[in-house]
Design an enzyme around this catalytic site. Structure first.
Site, PDB file in Angstrom:
ATOM      1  N   GLN A  31       0.953  -1.310  -0.073  1.00  0.00           N
ATOM      2  CA  GLN A  31      -0.122  -0.057  -0.007  1.00  0.00           C
ATOM      3  C   GLN A  31       0.954   1.284  -0.076  1.00  0.00           C
ATOM      4  O   GLN A  31       1.755   1.370   0.758  1.00  0.00           O
ATOM      5  CB  GLN A  31      -0.861   0.041   1.370  1.00  0.00           C
ATOM      6  CG  GLN A  31      -1.960   1.242   1.312  1.00  0.00           C
ATOM      7  CD  GLN A  31      -2.702   0.937   2.487  1.00  0.00           C
ATOM      8  OE1 GLN A  31      -3.052   0.132   3.015  1.00  0.00           O
ATOM      9  NE2 GLN A  31      -3.338   2.073   2.867  1.00  0.00           N
ATOM     10  N   GLN A  32       0.402   2.188  -0.859  1.00  0.00           N
ATOM     11  CA  GLN A  32       1.139   3.269  -0.849  1.00  0.00           C
ATOM     12  C   GLN A  32       0.087   4.735  -0.581  1.00  0.00           C
ATOM     13  O   GLN A  32      -0.842   4.842  -1.332  1.00  0.00           O
ATOM     14  CB  GLN A  32       1.736   3.635  -2.454  1.00  0.00           C
ATOM     15  CG  GLN A  32       2.255   5.179  -2.426  1.00  0.00           C
ATOM     16  CD  GLN A  32       3.476   5.319  -2.007  1.00  0.00           C
ATOM     17  OE1 GLN A  32       4.699   4.645  -2.280  1.00  0.00           O
ATOM     18  NE2 GLN A  32       3.597   6.073  -0.946  1.00  0.00           N
ATOM     19  N   GLY A  33       0.288   5.373   0.446  1.00  0.00           N
ATOM     20  CA  GLY A  33      -0.607   6.408   0.901  1.00  0.00           C
ATOM     21  C   GLY A  33      -0.040   7.482   0.662  1.00  0.00           C
ATOM     22  O   GLY A  33       1.311   7.802   0.355  1.00  0.00           O
ATOM     23  N   ALA A  34      -0.474   8.799   1.199  1.00  0.00           N
ATOM     24  CA  ALA A  34      -0.158   9.955   1.157  1.00  0.00           C
ATOM     25  C   ALA A  34       1.015  10.176   2.373  1.00  0.00           C
ATOM     26  O   ALA A  34       1.975  10.965   2.266  1.00  0.00           O
ATOM     27  CB  ALA A  34      -1.064  11.172   1.268  1.00  0.00           C
ATOM     28  N   GLU A  35       0.792   9.613   3.490  1.00  0.00           N
ATOM     29  CA  GLU A  35       1.627   9.658   4.358  1.00  0.00           C
ATOM     30  C   GLU A  35       2.525   8.506   4.741  1.00  0.00           C
ATOM     31  O   GLU A  35       3.628   8.780   5.522  1.00  0.00           O
ATOM     32  CB  GLU A  35       0.732   9.929   5.680  1.00  0.00           C
ATOM     33  CG  GLU A  35      -0.217  11.170   5.666  1.00  0.00           C
ATOM     34  CD  GLU A  35       0.562  12.436   6.039  1.00  0.00           C
ATOM     35  OE1 GLU A  35       1.923  12.423   6.693  1.00  0.00           O
ATOM     36  OE2 GLU A  35       0.528  13.439   5.312  1.00  0.00           O
ATOM     37  N   ALA A  36       2.226   7.560   4.488  1.00  0.00           N
ATOM     38  CA  ALA A  36       3.074   6.184   4.680  1.00  0.00           C
ATOM     39  C   ALA A  36       2.908   5.219   3.648  1.00  0.00           C
ATOM     40  O   ALA A  36       2.102   5.140   2.648  1.00  0.00           O
ATOM     41  CB  ALA A  36       2.426   5.497   6.038  1.00  0.00           C
ATOM     42  N   VAL A  38       3.175   0.822   3.389  1.00  0.00           N
ATOM     43  CA  VAL A  38       2.737  -0.234   4.206  1.00  0.00           C
ATOM     44  C   VAL A  38       3.621  -1.580   3.159  1.00  0.00           C
ATOM     45  O   VAL A  38       3.322  -1.722   2.057  1.00  0.00           O
ATOM     46  CB  VAL A  38       1.349  -0.714   4.397  1.00  0.00           C
ATOM     47  CG1 VAL A  38       1.288  -1.983   5.099  1.00  0.00           C
ATOM     48  CG2 VAL A  38       0.837   0.482   5.169  1.00  0.00           C
ATOM     49  N   LYS A  51       5.017  -0.431   8.692  1.00  0.00           N
ATOM     50  CA  LYS A  51       4.317   0.943   8.381  1.00  0.00           C
ATOM     51  C   LYS A  51       5.498   1.986   8.257  1.00  0.00           C
ATOM     52  O   LYS A  51       6.235   2.236   9.455  1.00  0.00           O
ATOM     53  CB  LYS A  51       3.237   1.499   9.044  1.00  0.00           C
ATOM     54  CG  LYS A  51       2.424   2.484   8.597  1.00  0.00           C
ATOM     55  CD  LYS A  51       1.161   2.785   9.448  1.00  0.00           C
ATOM     56  CE  LYS A  51       0.405   3.980   9.057  1.00  0.00           C
ATOM     57  NZ  LYS A  51      -0.833   3.985   9.631  1.00  0.00           N
ATOM     58  N   ASP A 153      -9.970   7.386  12.285  1.00  0.00           N
ATOM     59  CA  ASP A 153     -10.230   7.068  10.764  1.00  0.00           C
ATOM     60  C   ASP A 153     -11.020   5.591  10.623  1.00  0.00           C
ATOM     61  O   ASP A 153     -10.699   4.851  10.137  1.00  0.00           O
ATOM     62  CB  ASP A 153      -8.988   6.972  10.195  1.00  0.00           C
ATOM     63  CG  ASP A 153      -9.342   6.812   8.553  1.00  0.00           C
ATOM     64  OD1 ASP A 153     -10.152   7.135   8.162  1.00  0.00           O
ATOM     65  OD2 ASP A 153      -8.024   6.310   7.855  1.00  0.00           O
TER      66      ASP A 153
END
Length: 244
Positions: A31-36, A38, A51, A153
């Site tokens: 997983q590629q998010g805006a903050e982290a 995984v 993470k 969240d």
């Protein structure tokens, strides 16, 4: 001497970050998010999820380091707080403060509550089949809020079901926005976030969410002011929608 010490600390930090980078490069990015980011892989022989809060180039490096460390610590503490209270959450294996990496247990062969609900609704086409799950969600989140832990969240994607699925063993994940608060307002907002996410992701499930709220109310020692605040937050949300 002070300059030499600072240089040594900087070199040690850089070396630690490089070791972390090399370790992460051997893991699977899931997983590629805006903050982290995984990752999934093995950590000391155990199935793990890592993470990594990566630095943002638009922030001052010192500010970025403090923010990343604080959020990593908050998430680790939230997971530990849950587990101490008997609420299922991933085991924390290791916290890498140099690289802001959180090494956690992977909940193997689990499914998200989101996927479970969607699959069940496609098969059964009746929200009544979700009532037991909704009641269990109410019990779990009531227990979390009674520990004065705000998730920040709440969505059905941030809840997992262990197998066998029929046992409805819920595991809470992704506490990256969590914080500690005893205020009914904060808990009410937490529930409002879940309500908006639940009803938009899972149409025609209003009866299931009502069952969730009833279970939450019956399970929490502090539910009355929280549910009152939830009603107030809903009203504010409707007013904002009308204003546009």
């Amino acid at each position: 001497m002070a300059g030499t010490s600072s240089e040594a600390e900087a070199e040690a930090l850089a070396a630690a970050r490089e070791r972390s980078r090399l370790f992460l490069s051997g893991l699977e990015l899931v997983q590629q998010g805006a903050e982290a980011r995984v990752f999934r892989g093995r950590f000391q022989g155990r199935a793990a999820v890592v993470k990594h809060r990566f630095p943002k180039s638009y922030r001052h490096p010192e500010l970025e380091a403090r923010l990343g460390r604080r959020r990593t610590v908050q998430e680790a503490r939230a997971l530990l707080r849950c587990r101490r209270a008997g609420i299922a959450a991933p085991v924390v294996f290791f916290v890498d403060y140099a690289s802001n990496c959180l090494y956690m247990e992977e909940i193997e062969d689990s499914v998200t509550v989101r996927d479970y609900i969607q699959s069940t609704m496609e098969t059964e086409k009746d929200p009544q089949c979700l009532l037991d799950l909704a009641r269990r969600m109410g019990q779990v989140l009531a227990g979390m809020h009674d520990q004065d832990l705000i998730h920040g969240d709440l969505t059905t994607s941030n809840m997992l079901l262990r197998r066998p699925l029929a046992q409805l063993h819920i595991v809470l994940i992704d506490f990256g926005l969590s914080f500690v608060s005893g205020l009914p307002e904060d808990k009410g907002v937490d529930l409002y976030v879940l309500e908006k996410a639940f009803l938009s992701t899972h149409p025609h499930t209003e009866t299931a969410f009502e069952a969730f709220l009833k279970s939450y109310g019956a399970s929490s020692k502090k539910s009355s002011p929280v549910l009152k605040k939830l009603d107030e937050v809903r009203l504010r949300g409707r007013k904002r929608s009308m204003v546009g």
